[in-house]
Design an enzyme around this catalytic site. Structure first.
Site, PDB file in Angstrom:
ATOM      1  CD  GLU A  50      -1.214  -0.351   3.691  1.00  0.00           C
ATOM      2  OE1 GLU A  50      -2.416  -1.048   3.466  1.00  0.00           O
ATOM      3  OE2 GLU A  50      -1.152   0.278   4.672  1.00  0.00           O
ATOM      4  CG  HIS A 110      10.009  19.912  -0.248  1.00  0.00           C
ATOM      5  ND1 HIS A 110       8.807  19.919  -0.856  1.00  0.00           N
ATOM      6  CD2 HIS A 110      10.144  21.209  -0.055  1.00  0.00           C
ATOM      7  CE1 HIS A 110       8.344  20.887  -1.052  1.00  0.00           C
ATOM      8  NE2 HIS A 110       9.127  21.951  -0.718  1.00  0.00           N
TER       9      HIS A 110
END
Lengths: 291, 391
Positions: free
Chosen positions: A209, A247
């Site tokens: 997943e 980030h």
């Protein structure tokens, strides 16, 4: 054969005296698993429906020959229990507990590796080797013995796919839930290796997943090290992209962690990826029968 | 849990890290008062959990009282869209801090590297800009070092990282000591991400943490009561707020098909098959393992409070969850909230026959039963489309 647990498994359950621990521990025993001990500090000498309770996991190894530990204690105390199990002399630790802080799991992960103890989980449904042993919370009635090895991050999705395989007339050598936490004791790669070496496994179904890059790493590993066919399913194509906090996450993994990126990485290495659990099961059955 | 900039800076300050002096403000008046106390120039900064605030006009420098009033008035209540189209995020809070004269801008972060199972420290002498771009175009400019998971980061390791980064010698000791403390914050406060961009050198040669992005592991909040009390300011959506209050795992989406599954994996997979069938899910709702009837009632109330929802799909594979409990919840909720929209139910696994028998006996005309996940997805998409036509 099967992997990790089988007829020789002698299970000690930390948290057996708790409500959930008792429920699932007895279900595991009813399935045929040798549940040799429970552990609750201060309750040594008691028993749960005939299963002797010890004060420590180490005591259960000496007194009851336990070789596999299952951790079913609340999250706040679970890392300490896993650490205890790693030091106790068992060779496998299966941690079902959900919600363990990742900073607790980090040193525990490295401790298990250092001691050569196999750790599965945490936050996983456990392992089922159909017809032999069940350790954890996997509902065994949906699985039959057979030649497909399953490894999965998700519990219910595993049941879904296992049930589709059963309806198609196929069964499983083992079903391993590795858990979906950021740090788990065993990754896809560890379990793929065990299936590769298991003579009773002919095909492997891998259920992933979104998040992390375990699937992408598994893809590289499969192309170099796994000779048996692997069929994959990935959940989360329509999951909304999470809010980005900085980030740094994207930089380190070099992957976005999306379902699409994982699918592409697997397909690039020749792994067929089903669009739905149903399709993944169909591909697995077809591939198995063509072997 | 993600912390707002000022919450992260307060956390840094508690660990002795150098941050600019500042003050929190929820109104224009408070912002002006804070500016007057701090002394000009001040930076007035929108507190929202999204990057790109500066470009969006959410950070402004005020040189005097008039400007402070004007900027605070513009920023409070504005909607900020993230660099990738996220949001909008409405600004409810400000952080007012002493303006810093910037000589140099660096980048520093500590993050949990899931692949390596270790903390990773990253440092760059090129801060203040898009660090992903630096990592790609000039990878040498971003130094990466994993942290020993047992011992942590010591000052000599930190000095080595700084030396490799090319950050000038005269501020090297300050930066090294900041790195050591950032790792300490991550370990002690259960932060899985700490990003400081920029880490600046001011006109006096002092190294200061000018921004903060901090994520705290939600599983560890029990041992950080001071952090768990912070409002994360995100549950503005009425359904998400309602779900949070009831302890449900719910994520609002854009579509018109309400989805309820058990287990995060199966629930995500259900969204995928609904989309593949041509539908658009309205939400993600994981009813969890062992769902009792009451939890199902709660879940249905949350789903149907979203006015866009035209039809609902229940995809349940009972392991620990018992399908008869789910069925009882559906029947009870339908009666209680007078639900008339179509419901498609797929019940498989533990006690599924008992569950289906209960549903049959209830004789609900808006209820449709499908035996497979794909069949159920197809059916709910058809029914939602038909409902939309009707309206």
């Amino acid at each position: 054969m099967s992997i990790i647990i089988d007829d020789d498994t002698k299970l000690v359950i930390s948290g057996l005296t708790g409500r959930e621990g008792t429920f699932h521990g007895l279900r595991n025993r009813d399935y045929g698993t040798q549940v040799v001990a429970g552990v609750t500090p201060g309750k040594g000498g008691q028993d749960v429906e005939g299963i002797p309770v010890f004060d420590s996991i180490a005591d259960s190894v000496v007194e009851a020959n336990a070789n596999t530990s299952m951790i079913f204690v609340p999250a706040r105390f679970a890392a300490a229990s896993i650490n205890e199990a790693i030091e106790s002399g068992v060779d496998t630790v299966i941690a079902i507990t959900e919600g363990i802080p990742v900073m607790d799991m980090m040193p525990t992960y490295w401790k298990a590796r250092e001691k050569g103890v196999r750790l599965i989980g945490p936050n996983c449904p456990g392992i089922l080797s159909p017809g032999k042993a069940n350790v954890g919370i996997i509902p065994a009635q949906f699985f039959e013995p057979g030649r497909i090895g399953v490894v999965s991050k998700s519990g219910t999705l595993t049941y879904q796919i296992g049930n589709e395989l059963k309806q198609a007339g196929e069964g499983n050598s083992s079903i391993v839930g590795i858990g979906g936490d950021p740090i788990v004791g065993s990754d896809f790669i560890d379990i793929l290796t065990l299936y590769e070496n298991d003579p009773e496994t002919d095909l492997i179904v891998m259920v992933g997943e979104i998040g992390g890059d375990a699937e992408e790493r598994a893809a590289d590993f499969i192309s170099e090290n796994i000779s048996k066919p692997v069929v994959a399913y990935i959940a989360g194509f329509t999951a909304p992209p999470g809010k980005q906090m900085g980030h740094a996450g994207a930089i380190i993994s070099g992957s976005s962690g999306t379902a699409q990126a994982k699918k592409e990485a697997l397909e690039a290495k020749g792994v067929r990826v089903g669009k739905s659990p149903t399709e993944a099961a169909q591909i697995a059955v077809e591939t198995l029968r063509a072997l | 849990m993600d912390l707002l900039e000022y919450q992260g800076k307060e956390l840094f300050a508690r660990h002795g890290l150098p941050v600019p002096e500042g003050s929190h403000a929820a109104t224009v008046e408070e912002a002006v008062a804070a500016s007057e106390t701090l002394g000009y120039p001040v930076a007035i900064k929108a507190q929202v959990l999204i990057g790109g605030r500066g470009k969006a006009g959410g950070i402004k420098i005020a040189a005097d009282r008039t400007e402070a009033h004007e900027h605070a008035g513009q920023i409070i209540g504005m909607d900020i869209i993230g660099p990738h189209g996220e949001g909008p995020f409405r600004v409810h809070e400000l952080w007012v801090e002493i303006g810093s004269e910037i000589e140099s801008e660096y980048y520093a972060s500590v993050i949990l590297d899931r692949s390596e199972k270790k903390l990773l420290v990253m440092l760059s002498r090129m801060g203040g800009m898009d660090v992903e771009a630096i990592a790609e175009s000039d990878p040498e400019a971003l130094v990466r070092q994993h942290v020993d998971p047992i011992e942590g980061l010591d000052i000599s390791d930190a000095r080595d990282i700084v030396a490799r980064s090319g950050i000038p010698e005269k501020v090297a000791d300050q930066v090294a000591s900041i790195l050591v403390k950032l790792v300490e914050v991550a370990r002690k406060e259960d932060a899985t991400l700490i990003e400081v961009n920029p880490l600046i050198v001011n006109a006096n040669g002092e190294v200061i943490l000018l921004d903060s992005k901090v994520t705290i592991d939600g599983n560890a909040l029990y041992r950080h009561p001071e952090l768990s009390e912070l409002s994360d300011g995100v549950a503005e959506d009425p359904q998400e707020a309602m779900a949070k209050e009831r302890g449900l795992t719910y994520v609002k989406l854009e579509g018109d098909i309400g989805v309820l599954g058990n287990g995060a994996g199966l629930c995500m997979s259900t969204l995928d098959v609904v989309a593949q069938a041509g539908g658009s899910p309205a939400n993600f709702l994981d009813a969890g393992g062992g769902s009792q009837a009451d939890a199902i009632v709660d879940a249905l109330e949350v789903i149907t409070s979203d006015e866009k929802v035209r039809a609902i799909l229940f995809n349940i594979f009972g392991g620990i969850t018992r399908c008869d409990e789910v069925a009882k919840g559906i029947i009870e909720a339908t009666g209680r909230i007078g639900l008339t929209m179509p419901i498609v139910v797929r019940l498989d696994g533990t006690n599924s026959e008992e569950g289906l028998a209960l549903l049959d006996a209830a004789g609900m005309t808006n209820l449709h039963h499908e035996s497979t996940m794909l069949g159920a997805a197809k059916k709910v998409v058809e029914l939602a489309a038909a409902e939309t036509e009707k309206n």
